[in-house]
Each structure stands twice: as structure tokens, then as C-alpha cells.
Design an enzyme around this catalytic site. Sequence first.
Site, PDB file in Angstrom:
ATOM      1  N   HIS A   1      34.399  41.426  46.765  1.00 12.89           N
ATOM      2  CA  HIS A   1      35.717  40.943  47.177  1.00 12.89           C
ATOM      3  C   HIS A   1      36.649  40.977  45.963  1.00 12.89           C
ATOM      4  O   HIS A   1      36.229  40.671  44.843  1.00 12.89           O
ATOM      5  CB  HIS A   1      35.577  39.518  47.726  1.00 12.89           C
ATOM      6  CG  HIS A   1      36.880  38.844  47.994  1.00 12.89           C
ATOM      7  ND1 HIS A   1      37.859  39.434  48.753  1.00 12.89           N
ATOM      8  CD2 HIS A   1      37.372  37.638  47.588  1.00 12.89           C
ATOM      9  CE1 HIS A   1      38.902  38.606  48.812  1.00 12.89           C
ATOM     10  NE2 HIS A   1      38.621  37.524  48.114  1.00 12.89           N
TER      11      HIS A   1
ATOM     12  N   CYS B   1      38.611  35.097  53.100  1.00  8.26           N
ATOM     13  CA  CYS B   1      38.124  36.171  52.215  1.00  8.26           C
ATOM     14  C   CYS B   1      36.730  36.677  52.588  1.00  8.26           C
ATOM     15  O   CYS B   1      36.379  37.806  52.259  1.00  8.26           O
ATOM     16  CB  CYS B   1      38.126  35.697  50.773  1.00  8.26           C
ATOM     17  SG  CYS B   1      39.783  35.312  50.216  1.00  8.26           S
TER      18      CYS B   1
ATOM     19  N   ASN C   1      44.979  40.643  46.043  1.00  4.73           N
ATOM     20  CA  ASN C   1      43.943  40.144  46.945  1.00  4.73           C
ATOM     21  C   ASN C   1      44.420  40.324  48.388  1.00  4.73           C
ATOM     22  O   ASN C   1      45.367  39.663  48.807  1.00  4.73           O
ATOM     23  CB  ASN C   1      43.678  38.666  46.629  1.00  4.73           C
ATOM     24  CG  ASN C   1      42.587  38.055  47.482  1.00  4.73           C
ATOM     25  OD1 ASN C   1      42.102  38.673  48.432  1.00  4.73           O
ATOM     26  ND2 ASN C   1      42.203  36.833  47.161  1.00  4.73           N
TER      27      ASN C   1
END
Length: 345
Positions: free
Chosen positions: A272, A121, A302
Amino acid sequence: MPNAYISGAGSYIPPLVFKNDEFKTKYDMDTSHEWIEQRTGIQERHFAERGVASSDLALPASQAAIKDAGLVPEDIDLIIFATLSADKAFPGSAVYLQKKLGLLDGESKKFVACLDVRNQCSGFLYSLSTAAAFIKSGQYKHVLVVGAETHSAALDFTTRGRTVATLFGDGAGAVVVSATEEDRGLRCSFLGADGRYAEELKLDLWNIAERPYVDIGNDRSGPGTVRPEILWPQMNGKVVFKNAIERMIMALMQACWDQKISHEEIDLFLFHQANKRINDYIAEQLGLPAHKVPSNIERYGNTTAATIPLLMDECKRDGRLKKGMKVACVAFGSGFTWGSAIIDW
Ligand code: UT7
């Protein structure tokens, strides 16, 4: 020393929409739209068709970013590809993208440098920081940074896998980082990691210390069976959640401290997109107004290394991100790894 600024952005989302309800209707998973929406903010995500790899998603995103920068692929000096869902175990996905960009066609082949970054990530911010360092050193003028993920190939669509499978989506975001003499660009970045938490969010698919490196059970003479625990990602959601909040706030504050600015002086926060509750909590703790903290997790889930460049591209296209703005980016994920950056756009 030149400055490093983002000269172009692009993104690509595969066309197939997968709504929260479909986990139940298509796979009989014990979950619901209400649970997913309330706990994560996600309403739907996109999944790539079988046969599509991360470098395929990266291609249109990269082409759009290169065009937006007013360049052609031959102008790129280095490709940095951030992904946890690489096309193959090796080689890295950047070389597949290099070929797909047409850099190896015809007489004048361009053997541009290719680098894969495996930081999940926070992969985009690690890559952006690396690109800027190459630019500032004078070695390269234009670096393509792309984050692309094909999560749908490695999600457990049974009830056993619901905690992870409902969170992730496929997509790609790309930027071109270029040298400039103008007083703008990436002002600072902070990267961090804490390997004590490496087991909290992981995909155990292979273990190179074992012989063979994929555990196929006791019968090694036959085709073997891969256990579900090593085939699908495993996550301790609560530990990740708590650490994400702490580390993202800390990384953001570190960047502000470095720049001697208050977070109130930042025009746009590109966080994020792992869970809307994480981002809402951080925004609330810091008193950030909602219009400064855009979100697209509702539509994409995501997308790991792709979340920040995807959001960046959307904000740039719809006018929320304009030249002269001060932008803060922050990410956290598996490793644990994290990063933050402040950019004068
Ligand atoms: O990009 C960085 C990586 N990821 C993250 O940052 C994710 C961080 N973690 C999270 O976002 C949250 O921890 C989750 C969304 C993963 C889970 O939310 P939670 O509020 O922490 O739920 P939980 O794990 O405590 O689970 C509560 C219950 C459990 O059932 P029991 O044990 O109470 O009966 C879970 O089994 O909810 C159950 N559950 C689900 N139920 C329906 C977990 N996933 C689902 C699901 N649908 N998809």
C-alpha cells in the site's frame, strides 16, 4: 475446488496533475515541496475535475482490466467496489459502475451482483479475498474488483488541513479475479482489524446517533453550518505511522508463515502506498532489495483502495510483474484494518 487468479488488470488516473508547490501557490497553505517530499516521498498527485465521481474513475480502470482478461463486461458475475469516497452516502458505487459499464443497456440486461466494501486503505485486499472466496466456492467465475477514490472532494486545502490534504490523490485500479484449474492464483490472505483505533483516522461527516445525523449547529430551523472538524478527515499521523509499520510486517510474516516460505522467496512486494518512509522502513527491516519493492506514491500520492491494483497494473504493463512470479501484497489503514496476500501470478 477451482483456484482464483488475477486474469486482468487496469487503472485510470485523472489527467490533472497537482504538484506539491501548488498547495502554497494556489491555496496559500503553509507547507512546502521539501516538507512533503521528505516526510512522505510524494512529489505530485492527480485530482479529478469537479463533476467526476469515484465510479467515473473506476469505469476506464474496469474496462481496461476486463479487456486485459480477454473478457467483455457481460462475462462479469459480481462487481466489488472498494472505496472510502463513494459517489453518494447510498446506494453503493458498484451499482453506478454496473450501469456505466453498459450492463443495463439494450435487451439483454445483466443484473450482475454489486457489493461495496468500506475498508479504506485495506479495501482492495479485503475485496480480493472476498472475490477469491466466491470463486473458490464455485458460485462465480469472474469477479471485477475495483478500488477507486476521489479524495480531492474532501480535503481541507487550508493550513489547518495540511497534515492530511498533502497526502492523498485521486485514481482507480481494477482487477478481474477468475476461476482456473491451473495451479496458480491467490494462495492465502490475512485480514485483520483493531477497532480500538477507529478514532485515529476518520471522517466524522455524519453521526447517525444524532438527530439530525449531520451536526448543523444550534439553529436547526435554518440551513445550518457544518463544522470543519466533521467535514474533513482527521488523522493522528504518528499513531497511524507506527501501527502501519508493525501491522504490515506482522501481516506479511503471517502470510509467509502460512505458505511456509521465507520472504526471500517472494519476487515482488506490492505495498500500500501511504508514505514512502513506511515502506522503506519495512523493506529495510526485512532486508528487501529495492527492485522488489516498487513505488508510485511519488506520482499519485495515497489513493487508498486504489494503490495496490494501480501498482499491480503498472508493474504488469512494464514487465516487472510476470507469470510465474510469487507476489506479496500488504496494506494498512483506517479502522485500523489491514490485510496481506500471497499470489502465484
Ligand atoms: O493509508 C494509511 C493512512 N495514512 C498513513 O499511513 C499516514 C501515516 N502518517 C504519516 O505518514 C506521517 O505521520 C505524516 C506524513 C502524516 C506526518 O509526518 P510526521 O513526521 O509524523 O510529522 P508530524 O505529524 O509529527 O508533524 C511535524 C510538524 C508539525 O509541526 P509542529 O507541531 O512540529 O510545529 C506539523 O504541524 O510538521 C507539521 N506539518 C506540516 N508542515 C508542513 C504537518 N503536515 C505538514 C505539511 N507541511 N503538509
